[in-house]
Every structure is written in C-alpha cells, then in structure tokens.
Design an enzyme around this catalytic site. Structure first.
Site, mmCIF file in Angstrom:
data_model
loop_
_atom_site.group_PDB
_atom_site.id
_atom_site.type_symbol
_atom_site.label_atom_id
_atom_site.label_comp_id
_atom_site.label_asym_id
_atom_site.label_seq_id
_atom_site.Cartn_x
_atom_site.Cartn_y
_atom_site.Cartn_z
ATOM 1 N N GLN A 120 24.471 -2.501 3.365
ATOM 2 C CA GLN A 120 24.418 -2.655 4.782
ATOM 3 C C GLN A 120 23.592 -3.697 5.421
ATOM 4 O O GLN A 120 22.557 -3.855 5.322
ATOM 5 C CB GLN A 120 24.104 -1.432 5.361
ATOM 6 N N THR A 171 26.920 -3.116 10.206
ATOM 7 C CA THR A 171 27.145 -1.820 11.045
ATOM 8 C C THR A 171 26.948 -2.737 12.498
ATOM 9 O O THR A 171 25.948 -3.539 12.732
ATOM 10 C CB THR A 171 25.848 -1.056 10.773
ATOM 11 N N ARG A 220 16.749 9.763 20.058
ATOM 12 C CA ARG A 220 16.910 10.913 19.196
ATOM 13 C C ARG A 220 15.781 11.845 19.476
ATOM 14 O O ARG A 220 14.423 11.786 19.078
ATOM 15 C CB ARG A 220 16.526 10.564 17.629
ATOM 16 N N HIS A 237 27.806 6.569 14.089
ATOM 17 C CA HIS A 237 26.499 6.506 13.777
ATOM 18 C C HIS A 237 26.162 7.983 13.599
ATOM 19 O O HIS A 237 24.941 8.425 13.695
ATOM 20 C CB HIS A 237 25.466 5.555 14.469
#
Length: 383
Positions: free
Chosen positions: A128, A156, A165, A276
């Site tokens: 990634q 990504t 978060r 995601h």
C-alpha cells in the site's frame, strides 16, 4: 477454537486481551461511527435465495486474481501498526495468509519495513502507498516495492487528511502510543499482552518512513506521516504512479461509479470499494451499498474488491453475488493477531473458509463462478 467460534467471538477475545486504548485504536471509526456501523449492517438488507436441489456435493472456493490463484476469496487488507498487537505482527499475518492460500497487503504504516516482509518470501504480497506532498517519497516507496518484487501495488486515495477518531481522543491514545499513567494503568491489567510486548513497545515504529542513518523515533515519524498527507492529490498523481509501476495497480478508497470509470480509463487494473473502514469520512456510503453500482460501471473490464464490514462468510458470498471478485478484511485479522498471533490470523481465515463453504453448500453452489445476483433478494437491488 471453542471460544473463538466466529469472527465476532474473536473480537470479544481481542477486547479481553488488549488494553482498551489499543483495542479501540483498531476497532473504532470516525466521529459518530455511522459509516462503521453501516458497513456491517448493510449486508442485512440482502437475503439469500438458495436452490438446494442444484446439488453441491463438492465446492471450489478458489478465485484467480491478477494471474494468481487464491484458495479463497478473502484477502488480508492493509492495517497500520499490526506489530502493536503481537510481536512481528505483519510477518505473522502474512505467513498465515500464505498458508491459507491468499494474498496479504502490507500497510504503509507497518512496524516492519516492506523489505523485511519481502524477506519472508511470502506471496502473493501487495504493498500500500499514498500520494504524499513530497512526490519523491511516493516514487521512492513505489520503487522500493518494485525492487522487493511485490506482486501488486495498492494506492489508497481516501486519506487526504486524518479522520477524527474520537475513541482515540477519549482514550488519550496517540500515534505513537503515549505511555502516560492512564495508558500504563490500562496496559497493566492486560498482563499477557504486556508480557509479550515487553521488549517491543520501546521499538514500535513506522519502518517504511525511517531514513538511512536516522533514529527511528516514532513520534518524529508520526509527525512526518501526518504532514505528508496531501489534499491536493489528483488524477495526475494516479497517472504518475501508473507509469512508475508495471505490475497490477489497484486503487483503494473508491465509492463513486464515475471515479471507478475514470480509473478504468486511466489504466488502473483493479478497484477496492472502500470507505477506509469508516475511519475517515463519517457519513460516507457503506461499501456494500455502492458495490453493485460500481460493478455495473466497470466490472466487465477490471476486478472489483470489497473492503468494509465483512464479518461472515455469508457477507463474502453476498459481495461476490453483486460482482465482487474477492473481499478484504482488516480489523478481523488484527483481532486474530491479538488473540494468538499467526495462529490467530490463520484461525480467522479458517472461519471465513468454513462459513463460505457452508453457505455455498446450503445454496446449491459448487464454485465461486456459480455465484451471481440470482442468489440475492433485495427490493431495491439494481437490475
């Protein structure tokens, strides 16, 4: 095996094994976590229509993806800091994936370097990457992945800024993990985790970001990672990576059919339908909800993979029925790691294999090729 009888049960075991801030780092989503919840419950809106009289005495769960045969349509997706859940966590997960006959995608934010994982010989292995403000660093990672003979590159695109978060905020969890009194108190109640990580915590770092001759201080590296994220990234950057990478090139974070079609026209080889894991934009559409629309736009010309909320083998079958080639799992492999390292990840993959096989048997399906939209019932399913 008795206690970890399902992916959901493995999550509960991981919750019991990990300090709450570490568990929530993996388990949580952005803001109110609406997208996180919708990722999972979207599968409930579709029912299966079995045809048991077709007969399914034997089942073949294998799929072919980018010229590689996978023994089941479940791939381990990229998850940062897997080495925080078990020592050498990335290599443990990759070895479990290879043993299960499937692919492993290394996160850009892995504890180990991409060269270390390549040194295990595990294959198929994917890497990634992100688009960074420093485009030279993007090129560097792509070139390193090519030199290390990675089988595919995953770009990504839904990471222009970090999502909020809020579980991490509430827990005082930071990247790097802050070892203040409250964090240490939470860790102290999880003796098994603390014991196995006793020699690891001081060395947790983002291996791919360490510069030659540099002290791998995770705080400095975390700041560098955040500052490198670039909201100005564009299709020109996708074209740049496409030119640099000669192997299978996959775009992760696509939710728009129009964007999927543009990716097809620009030479992208595959798409991962993903939000995601609900960790970036809260309120974004669930991956499963938009999957059929993206499949209708481009699936005849490229493989479409689904990422987000896949917790049962039946979820995998439903995604394949809508046109996905395979599904990625993120959190479930971290739960497996937290419980039993490599053996835990292997067990999670075995759960998916067993459940997919059982669903196929009960639905009268002998191979993945037999799975199509005729298997599904949903009133608003696109024709």
């Amino acid at each position: 095996m008795r206690k970890g009888y399902s992916v959901g049960a493995m999550r509960k075991l991981a919750l019991a094994a990990l300090p709450r801030p570490v568990f929530d780092f993996a388990d949580g989503g952005a803001e109110d976590e609406r997208t996180l919840r919708r990722n999972e419950c979207a599968f409930d809106d579709v029912d299966l229509l079995p045809q048991p009289l077709r007969g399914a005495a034997t089942r073949d769960l294998s799929v072919t993806l980018f010229g590689k045969r996978l023994s089941l349509p479940v791939i381990i997706g990229p998850t940062g800091l897997a080495g925080l859940f078990w020592p050498d966590g990335e290599c443990c997960g990759a070895r479990a994936a290879q043993a299960a006959g499937t692919a492993y995608c290394l996160s850009h934010g892995s504890v180990c370097t991409l060269e270390t994982l390549a040194g295990t010989g595990v294959t198929p292995r994917w890497m990634q990457v992100f688009i960074y403000r420093d485009r030279a660093f993007t090129r560097e990672l792509v070139e390193r992945a090519a030199t290390a003979n990675y089988d595919a590159l995953v770009l990504t695109i839904d990471n222009q800024v970090l999502g909020s978060r809020e579980r991490n905020i509430r827990n005082g969890f930071t990247i790097p993990p802050r070892l203040d009194f409250m964090s240490l108190a939470a860790m102290a109640t999880k003796g098994h985790w603390l014991w196995r990580m006793r020699n690891e915590l001081r060395h947790i770092t983002f291996g791919n970001y360490v510069r030659p001759g540099e002290t791998a201080e995770i705080g400095k590296l975390a700041g560098r990672m955040s500052s490198l994220l670039d909201p100005s990234m564009s299709w020109d950057d996708v074209d740049m990576v496409r030119k640099l990478w000669s192997g299978p090139f996959i775009l992760k974070g696509v939710l728009s059919p129009a964007e999927a079609d543009m990716a097809r026209r620009r030479g992208v080889d595959g798409i991962i339908v993903s939000n995601h894991g609900g960790r970036q934009l809260d309120g974004a559409a669930a991956s499963f909800d938009v999957l059929p629309h993206i499949v209708d736009a481009v699936a005849s010309e490229m493989p479409i993979l689904l990422d987000g909320g896949v917790r049962r083998g039946g979820d995998v079958v439903k995604a394949l029925a809508l046109g996905a080639t395979a599904c990625l799992i993120g959190r479930p492999q971290l739960w497996g790691l937290a419980v039993a390292g490599e053996a835990g990840v292997a067990h999670v993959l075995d759960i998916y294999r067993s459940e997919i096989d059982r669903v196929m048997t009960l639905c009268g399906l002998t191979s993945i090729a037999d799975i199509n939209r005729d298997l599904l019932f949903r009133r608003n399913l696109p024709d």
